[in-house]
Design a protein around this motif. Structure first.
Motif, mmCIF file in Angstrom:
data_model
loop_
_atom_site.group_PDB
_atom_site.id
_atom_site.type_symbol
_atom_site.label_atom_id
_atom_site.label_comp_id
_atom_site.label_asym_id
_atom_site.label_seq_id
_atom_site.Cartn_x
_atom_site.Cartn_y
_atom_site.Cartn_z
ATOM 1 N N LYS A 129 0.830 -1.212 0.000
ATOM 2 C CA LYS A 129 0.000 0.000 0.000
ATOM 3 C C LYS A 129 0.857 1.252 0.000
ATOM 4 O O LYS A 129 0.432 2.308 -0.442
ATOM 5 N N LYS A 130 2.078 1.123 0.513
ATOM 6 C CA LYS A 130 2.976 2.272 0.630
ATOM 7 C C LYS A 130 3.606 2.664 -0.700
ATOM 8 O O LYS A 130 4.131 3.769 -0.837
ATOM 9 N N ASP A 131 3.596 1.763 -1.687
ATOM 10 C CA ASP A 131 4.219 2.047 -2.983
ATOM 11 C C ASP A 131 3.471 3.152 -3.715
ATOM 12 O O ASP A 131 2.239 3.193 -3.700
ATOM 13 N N SER A 132 4.224 4.039 -4.356
ATOM 14 C CA SER A 132 3.596 5.121 -5.112
ATOM 15 C C SER A 132 3.503 4.798 -6.600
ATOM 16 O O SER A 132 2.672 5.361 -7.300
ATOM 17 N N GLU A 133 4.350 3.919 -7.087
ATOM 18 C CA GLU A 133 4.346 3.548 -8.506
ATOM 19 C C GLU A 133 4.002 2.067 -8.665
ATOM 20 O O GLU A 133 4.587 1.224 -7.994
ATOM 21 N N PRO A 134 3.067 1.750 -9.572
ATOM 22 C CA PRO A 134 2.729 0.347 -9.790
ATOM 23 C C PRO A 134 3.864 -0.388 -10.506
ATOM 24 O O PRO A 134 4.611 0.213 -11.268
ATOM 25 N N PHE A 135 3.980 -1.692 -10.253
ATOM 26 C CA PHE A 135 4.947 -2.496 -10.993
ATOM 27 C C PHE A 135 4.301 -3.127 -12.217
ATOM 28 O O PHE A 135 5.000 -3.662 -13.090
ATOM 29 N N MET A 136 2.961 -3.020 -12.324
ATOM 30 C CA MET A 136 2.255 -3.629 -13.446
ATOM 31 C C MET A 136 0.878 -2.971 -13.565
ATOM 32 O O MET A 136 0.308 -2.523 -12.572
ATOM 33 N N ARG A 137 0.385 -2.943 -14.801
ATOM 34 C CA ARG A 137 -0.988 -2.512 -15.067
ATOM 35 C C ARG A 137 -1.588 -3.474 -16.079
ATOM 36 O O ARG A 137 -0.868 -4.181 -16.781
ATOM 37 N N GLY A 138 -2.902 -3.469 -16.163
ATOM 38 C CA GLY A 138 -3.559 -4.326 -17.139
ATOM 39 C C GLY A 138 -5.060 -4.128 -17.089
ATOM 40 O O GLY A 138 -5.565 -3.205 -16.446
ATOM 41 N N ILE A 139 -5.768 -5.019 -17.784
ATOM 42 C CA ILE A 139 -7.226 -4.966 -17.814
ATOM 43 C C ILE A 139 -7.777 -6.346 -17.499
ATOM 44 O O ILE A 139 -7.350 -7.344 -18.086
ATOM 45 N N ASN A 140 -8.731 -6.380 -16.564
ATOM 46 C CA ASN A 140 -9.514 -7.574 -16.267
ATOM 47 C C ASN A 140 -10.836 -7.456 -17.028
ATOM 48 O O ASN A 140 -11.555 -6.464 -16.859
ATOM 49 N N SER A 141 -11.151 -8.436 -17.842
ATOM 50 C CA SER A 141 -12.460 -8.540 -18.463
ATOM 51 C C SER A 141 -13.263 -9.498 -17.590
ATOM 52 O O SER A 141 -12.991 -10.699 -17.563
ATOM 53 N N ILE A 142 -14.229 -8.947 -16.858
ATOM 54 C CA ILE A 142 -14.966 -9.727 -15.861
ATOM 55 C C ILE A 142 -16.407 -9.911 -16.339
ATOM 56 O O ILE A 142 -17.107 -8.931 -16.581
ATOM 57 N N GLN A 143 -16.828 -11.168 -16.462
ATOM 58 C CA GLN A 143 -18.208 -11.467 -16.809
ATOM 59 C C GLN A 143 -18.928 -11.891 -15.531
ATOM 60 O O GLN A 143 -18.404 -12.697 -14.757
ATOM 61 N N LEU A 144 -20.121 -11.334 -15.337
ATOM 62 C CA LEU A 144 -20.888 -11.601 -14.125
ATOM 63 C C LEU A 144 -22.318 -11.993 -14.464
ATOM 64 O O LEU A 144 -22.825 -11.633 -15.535
ATOM 65 N N GLN A 145 -22.958 -12.689 -13.527
ATOM 66 C CA GLN A 145 -24.357 -13.061 -13.667
ATOM 67 C C GLN A 145 -25.085 -12.719 -12.378
ATOM 68 O O GLN A 145 -24.555 -12.961 -11.280
ATOM 69 N N TYR A 157 -10.976 -12.716 -17.509
ATOM 70 C CA TYR A 157 -9.986 -12.899 -18.568
ATOM 71 C C TYR A 157 -9.142 -11.634 -18.564
ATOM 72 O O TYR A 157 -9.665 -10.540 -18.682
ATOM 73 N N TRP A 158 -7.817 -11.767 -18.362
ATOM 74 C CA TRP A 158 -7.008 -10.565 -18.225
ATOM 75 C C TRP A 158 -5.690 -10.662 -18.969
ATOM 76 O O TRP A 158 -5.221 -11.739 -19.307
ATOM 77 N N THR A 159 -5.158 -9.470 -19.214
ATOM 78 C CA THR A 159 -3.824 -9.354 -19.784
ATOM 79 C C THR A 159 -3.160 -8.115 -19.216
ATOM 80 O O THR A 159 -3.830 -7.161 -18.802
ATOM 81 N N GLN A 160 -1.836 -8.143 -19.208
ATOM 82 C CA GLN A 160 -1.060 -7.031 -18.683
ATOM 83 C C GLN A 160 -0.706 -6.050 -19.793
ATOM 84 O O GLN A 160 -0.603 -6.419 -20.962
ATOM 85 N N GLU A 161 -0.501 -4.832 -19.382
ATOM 86 C CA GLU A 161 -0.016 -3.802 -20.288
ATOM 87 C C GLU A 161 1.443 -4.101 -20.627
ATOM 88 O O GLU A 161 2.213 -4.567 -19.787
ATOM 89 N N THR A 162 1.810 -3.857 -21.883
ATOM 90 C CA THR A 162 3.201 -3.984 -22.324
ATOM 91 C C THR A 162 3.554 -2.725 -23.106
ATOM 92 O O THR A 162 2.659 -1.974 -23.508
ATOM 93 N N PRO A 163 4.836 -2.492 -23.377
ATOM 94 C CA PRO A 163 5.198 -1.337 -24.201
ATOM 95 C C PRO A 163 4.527 -1.385 -25.589
ATOM 96 O O PRO A 163 4.149 -0.351 -26.128
ATOM 97 N N GLU A 164 4.365 -2.599 -26.119
ATOM 98 C CA GLU A 164 3.717 -2.743 -27.432
ATOM 99 C C GLU A 164 2.195 -2.653 -27.336
ATOM 100 O O GLU A 164 1.521 -2.469 -28.344
ATOM 101 N N ASN A 165 1.667 -2.808 -26.146
ATOM 102 C CA ASN A 165 0.218 -2.831 -25.938
ATOM 103 C C ASN A 165 -0.154 -1.981 -24.724
ATOM 104 O O ASN A 165 -0.570 -2.497 -23.694
ATOM 105 N N PRO A 166 0.001 -0.629 -24.857
ATOM 106 C CA PRO A 166 -0.340 0.246 -23.735
ATOM 107 C C PRO A 166 -1.861 0.320 -23.553
ATOM 108 O O PRO A 166 -2.621 0.125 -24.499
ATOM 109 N N ILE A 167 -2.274 0.616 -22.339
ATOM 110 C CA ILE A 167 -3.704 0.744 -22.056
ATOM 111 C C ILE A 167 -4.210 2.042 -22.692
ATOM 112 O O ILE A 167 -3.686 3.120 -22.401
#
Length: 176
Positions: A129-145, A157-167
């Motif tokens: 919680k003390k960290d100011s910069e994330p070590f990773m980012r990405g998108i979760n695709s969440i299906q709910l019922q 279903y998720w994937t992480q951000e990469t330099p070739e695939n920025p959010i």
């Protein structure tokens, strides 16, 4: 004899009240999409050495639910890894506790139709919680019922951000 009967009755009623409160507490964690996703992020997050509530984690998921990770392979292609909630716990549970891990939602796009919902939940990951910069980012695709009384996670279903695939910016702008 009457005293024993009264004590037994009090014990039974006390257990039922406690059980009902536990059920009510759990239902509040899945009564809305917001609550369900907040519970998901909350249950996997914690400081190094902090145990996770895996029973609550499993409570979020519909039977047969899948957690699906998409990652780039060494040869430049992409693969998907399919896991049940139990598989996820076996694969990641110890790592989360040994390293510390906090996942924070930073954007959301949500679509609903009837009893189903699809949520693109953009996240940042931290070791503490003390960290100011994330070590990773990405998108979760969440299906709910929604079953009429609560929301269930059907798949993530998720994937992480990469330099070739920025959010893209549109997935960060709609913060919850």
């Amino acid at each position: 004899m009457k005293l024993k009967t009264l004590l037994l009755l009090a014990l039974i009623l006390g257990c039922q009240t406690s059980f009902s409160q536990d059920q009510t507490d759990q239902l509040t964690k899945v009564e809305s999409i917001d609550a369900t996703i907040a519970t998901l992020y909350g249950v996997i997050s914690g400081e190094k050495g902090e145990a996770r509530d895996w029973e609550l984690f499993k409570y979020l998921f519909k039977e047969e639910a899948k957690l699906i990770f998409s990652a780039k392979t060494k040869d430049g292609g992409y693969q998907v890894v399919y896991m049940s909630p139990d598989d996820y716990i076996k694969r990641s549970g110890a790592w989360l506790v040994e390293n510390g891990f906090y996942e924070k939602e930073i954007g959301r796009q949500e679509d609903r139709f009837g009893t189903i919902a699809q949520v693109f939940s953009t996240y940042e990951s931290f070791r503490s919680k003390k960290d100011s910069e994330p070590f990773m980012r990405g998108i979760n695709s969440i299906q709910l019922q929604f079953d009429g009384s609560r929301w269930w996670i059907v798949n993530i279903y998720w994937t992480q951000e990469t330099p070739e695939n920025p959010i893209p910016a549109e997935y960060i702008q709609n913060r919850p």
